[in-house]
Design a protein around this motif. Sequence first.
Motif, PDB file in Angstrom:
ATOM      1  N   LYS A   1     -52.814  -5.287 140.557  1.00  0.00           N
ATOM      2  CA  LYS A   1     -53.920  -6.194 140.864  1.00  0.00           C
ATOM      3  C   LYS A   1     -54.786  -5.635 141.991  1.00  0.00           C
ATOM      4  O   LYS A   1     -56.019  -5.741 141.958  1.00  0.00           O
ATOM      5  CB  LYS A   1     -53.375  -7.572 141.254  1.00  0.00           C
ATOM      6  CG  LYS A   1     -52.809  -8.371 140.092  1.00  0.00           C
ATOM      7  CD  LYS A   1     -52.385  -9.751 140.550  1.00  0.00           C
ATOM      8  CE  LYS A   1     -51.880 -10.588 139.388  1.00  0.00           C
ATOM      9  NZ  LYS A   1     -51.482 -11.958 139.828  1.00  0.00           N
ATOM     10  N   THR A   2     -54.138  -5.045 142.990  1.00  0.00           N
ATOM     11  CA  THR A   2     -54.891  -4.483 144.115  1.00  0.00           C
ATOM     12  C   THR A   2     -55.790  -3.343 143.658  1.00  0.00           C
ATOM     13  O   THR A   2     -56.967  -3.269 144.036  1.00  0.00           O
ATOM     14  CB  THR A   2     -53.924  -3.974 145.194  1.00  0.00           C
ATOM     15  OG1 THR A   2     -53.097  -5.054 145.636  1.00  0.00           O
ATOM     16  CG2 THR A   2     -54.691  -3.417 146.385  1.00  0.00           C
TER      17      THR A   2
ATOM     18  N   ILE B   1     -48.351  -6.433 142.039  1.00  0.00           N
ATOM     19  CA  ILE B   1     -49.240  -6.520 143.193  1.00  0.00           C
ATOM     20  C   ILE B   1     -50.091  -5.259 143.300  1.00  0.00           C
ATOM     21  O   ILE B   1     -51.302  -5.322 143.529  1.00  0.00           O
ATOM     22  CB  ILE B   1     -48.421  -6.737 144.481  1.00  0.00           C
ATOM     23  CG1 ILE B   1     -47.735  -8.103 144.444  1.00  0.00           C
ATOM     24  CG2 ILE B   1     -49.320  -6.623 145.711  1.00  0.00           C
ATOM     25  CD1 ILE B   1     -46.801  -8.345 145.614  1.00  0.00           C
ATOM     26  N   HIS B   2     -49.460  -4.095 143.098  1.00  0.00           N
ATOM     27  CA  HIS B   2     -50.190  -2.827 143.157  1.00  0.00           C
ATOM     28  C   HIS B   2     -51.245  -2.763 142.062  1.00  0.00           C
ATOM     29  O   HIS B   2     -52.390  -2.321 142.285  1.00  0.00           O
ATOM     30  CB  HIS B   2     -49.217  -1.656 143.023  1.00  0.00           C
ATOM     31  CG  HIS B   2     -49.874  -0.315 143.072  1.00  0.00           C
ATOM     32  ND1 HIS B   2     -50.294   0.340 141.940  1.00  0.00           N
ATOM     33  CD2 HIS B   2     -50.207   0.487 144.123  1.00  0.00           C
ATOM     34  CE1 HIS B   2     -50.855   1.488 142.271  1.00  0.00           C
ATOM     35  NE2 HIS B   2     -50.802   1.605 143.594  1.00  0.00           N
TER      36      HIS B   2
ATOM     37  N   GLU C   1     -58.802  -4.679 141.791  1.00  0.00           N
ATOM     38  CA  GLU C   1     -59.828  -5.195 142.686  1.00  0.00           C
ATOM     39  C   GLU C   1     -60.586  -4.055 143.368  1.00  0.00           C
ATOM     40  O   GLU C   1     -61.814  -4.128 143.543  1.00  0.00           O
ATOM     41  CB  GLU C   1     -59.193  -6.113 143.725  1.00  0.00           C
ATOM     42  CG  GLU C   1     -58.672  -7.421 143.161  1.00  0.00           C
ATOM     43  CD  GLU C   1     -58.066  -8.302 144.245  1.00  0.00           C
ATOM     44  OE1 GLU C   1     -58.063  -7.874 145.410  1.00  0.00           O
ATOM     45  OE2 GLU C   1     -57.613  -9.402 143.903  1.00  0.00           O
ATOM     46  N   CYS C   2     -59.870  -2.997 143.755  1.00  0.00           N
ATOM     47  CA  CYS C   2     -60.525  -1.843 144.382  1.00  0.00           C
ATOM     48  C   CYS C   2     -61.511  -1.191 143.427  1.00  0.00           C
ATOM     49  O   CYS C   2     -62.617  -0.801 143.823  1.00  0.00           O
ATOM     50  CB  CYS C   2     -59.473  -0.830 144.827  1.00  0.00           C
ATOM     51  SG  CYS C   2     -58.483  -1.363 146.241  1.00  0.00           S
TER      52      CYS C   2
END
Length: 241
Positions: free
Chosen positions: A58-59, A55-56, A62-63
Amino acid sequence: LTEPQQAAAAPAAATTAAAATTSPTVNEEPVLRVYLLPVVLFEHGVEETTDSAMIHQKTMAECEEWGLSDAVTKASQALLQVNAEDFGDMADQVEFTFLGTGGAKPTSRRGQSGIVLALGSFNVLLDCGGGTWPQLVRLYGWTQAREIVNNLDFVWISHHHADHCAGLPSLLRQRTKPGLRVVASPQVVRFWRAAVAFCGSGRGGALAAPAISDHRQFKVPQEEGWPERVSSVPVLHCPHS
């Protein structure tokens, strides 16, 4: 047809075919017609991942794609610094429970807007979209969900769109304790009063009916636990939002 009848009909058929061939052609513009039919399908929920590392990753990807990496890094450093400090009394910390953060069309994985904010003994519900009460029951069970509703001091509705206020009548019907204050636009107030006129005020009756104020008219009561100031900021979304 008998053979004589078939022979008599043949010239007439030929004449009709010839007439159709020589008739003028009507030129019409092509028309696109789309027929939308309702489709009933079962929506199969997809199990959400609990892999925090993925999750980290992918986040952060995206950032980086949106050019937010530097801003996220600065915010993370500030949060780490705050976490390293002595908090003191944890009862003064803010706790958020996200009941729904979705849009106008709820799904099995994302409900309509509804956020419970707890600051010490002060409890607020920010927006109350459709399904807010059932979501509380799913998360906490009937008994604790009713306790949460009874312990609310304040309900704040941002605007009159259904995905932000449609769950208000069903939630208020569970309230048995007086003293609740609701801030909402005139459209939301009319909607709630129409619901009460149609199906009654609920378990608590008239004694549990909330005090409702407009955003601009609301004044923070001088009661223990309440913050010093509550302000609503107008936004360009719809009238009274």
